[in-house]
Design a protein around this motif. Structure first.
Motif, mmCIF file in Angstrom:
data_model
loop_
_atom_site.group_PDB
_atom_site.id
_atom_site.type_symbol
_atom_site.label_atom_id
_atom_site.label_comp_id
_atom_site.label_asym_id
_atom_site.label_seq_id
_atom_site.Cartn_x
_atom_site.Cartn_y
_atom_site.Cartn_z
ATOM 1 N N PRO A 180 -3.939 -0.501 -7.103
ATOM 2 C CA PRO A 180 -4.279 -1.808 -6.516
ATOM 3 C C PRO A 180 -5.214 -2.594 -7.436
ATOM 4 C CG PRO A 180 -5.311 -0.009 -5.268
ATOM 5 C CD PRO A 180 -4.515 0.622 -6.365
ATOM 6 N N SER A 207 0.823 -1.207 0.000
ATOM 7 C CA SER A 207 0.000 0.000 0.000
ATOM 8 C C SER A 207 0.860 1.260 0.000
ATOM 9 C CB SER A 207 -1.003 -0.019 1.144
ATOM 10 O OG SER A 207 -0.331 -0.263 2.341
ATOM 11 N N ILE A 243 1.280 2.475 -3.717
ATOM 12 C CA ILE A 243 0.127 2.920 -4.501
ATOM 13 C C ILE A 243 0.224 4.409 -4.804
ATOM 14 C CG2 ILE A 243 -2.412 3.105 -4.530
ATOM 15 C CD1 ILE A 243 -1.393 0.199 -4.398
#
Ligand SMILES: *[C@@H]1O[C@H](CO)[C@@H](O)[C@H](O)[C@H]1NC(C)=O
Ligand SMILES: *[C@@H]1O[C@H](CO)[C@@H](O)[C@H](O)[C@H]1NC(C)=O
Ligand SMILES: *[C@@H]1O[C@H](CO)[C@@H](O)[C@H](O)[C@H]1NC(C)=O
Ligand SMILES: *[C@@H]1O[C@H](CO)[C@@H](O)[C@H](O)[C@H]1NC(C)=O
Length: 202
Positions: A77, A48, A51
């Motif tokens: 994602p 994450s 991203i």
């Protein structure tokens, strides 16, 4: 080796947009630089954190030589629905892929550049140490049973908590990316150090 030649070709096709930016900047001796083993040594990669949009920093050295085109990458994602759709569409043409591990998509260049030539890669996660293998999408117009889905290993890691490092395992080519595009000729000391680490002078 055929495989070897192929992966070289893939590499050229794959990161072509970024590569044109850096290859002309500097021919460096890759044997001194990091390789995929020591690049991801001890790394735990949290997806994450990757991203979003990243800008090529190393490019700043080329800017000094007169070319200033921005280069960026976007990581998006991939959810289960997209994964399933992808598998339905191309699953029968791609071997040895664990579809469940496709969790990121990489677009070059990022959307904000409004390029009409984007390259899309799905990233197959091999380990949680930032090891991935690309699955390059053929152009939408390609006939799927003939299309090639280029796949080759790469690694990702967050550097200094704020930069993204990406290494292409075949050519051992390192890309340093930041959240902001490089500004003018001011080279942050930290960035300078990183560039020295990843692009040792021959
Ligand atoms: C990684 O390994 C290569 C080859 O052994 C070496 O030349 C290079 O200096 C190493 N890089 C780092 C950052 O440890
Ligand atoms: C990271 O994972 C890959 C894929 O399993 C493995 O080959 C590699 O040895 C690992 N690298 C490190 C430095 O742990
Ligand atoms: C991964 O990063 C995200 C965003 O920075 C954070 O919210 C999350 O807690 C992290 N997960 C782990 C397992 O560290
Ligand atoms: C893509 O953009 C370039 C530069 O803006 C333009 O010359 C070219 O015609 C465009 N190609 C397509 C297929 O739209």
């Amino acid at each position: 080796m055929l495989y070897d030649d192929m992966s070289k070709l893939m590499l050229l096709l794959c990161f072509a947009l970024l590569h044109t930016a850096v290859i002309t900047a500097k021919t460096h001796d890759k044997t001194n630089g990091p390789n995929c083993q020591n690049f991801s040594q001890g790394v735990t990669f949290n997806e994450s954190e990757a991203i979003g949009t990243w800008h090529l920093l190393h490019f700043i050295t080329e800017k000094e030589k007169g070319s200033g085109d921005p280069h960026c990458v976007e990581f998006i994602p991939v959810d289960e629905q997209e994964r399933n759709k992808l598998q339905d569409r191309i699953g029968k043409y791609v071997e040895n892929l664990n579809w469940d591990t496709i969790s990121l998509k990489m677009e070059i260049p990022c959307k904000s550049l409004n390029s009409n030539k984007t390259r899309d890669y799905y990233l197959e996660r091999l380990e949680n140490n930032g090891s991935y293998r690309t699955l390059q999408m053929p152009p939408a117009s390609a006939k799927l049973d003939l299309a090639e889905f280029h796949r080759y290993p790469m690694r990702l890691k967050i550097i200094e908590g704020q930069y993204l490092g990406m290494i292409d395992c075949h050519e051992k080519f390192v890309f340093l990316l930041g959240k902001q595009p490089p500004e003018g000729k001011k080279l942050d000391e930290k960035v300078k150090k990183m560039i020295e680490t990843y692009w040792p002078e021959e």
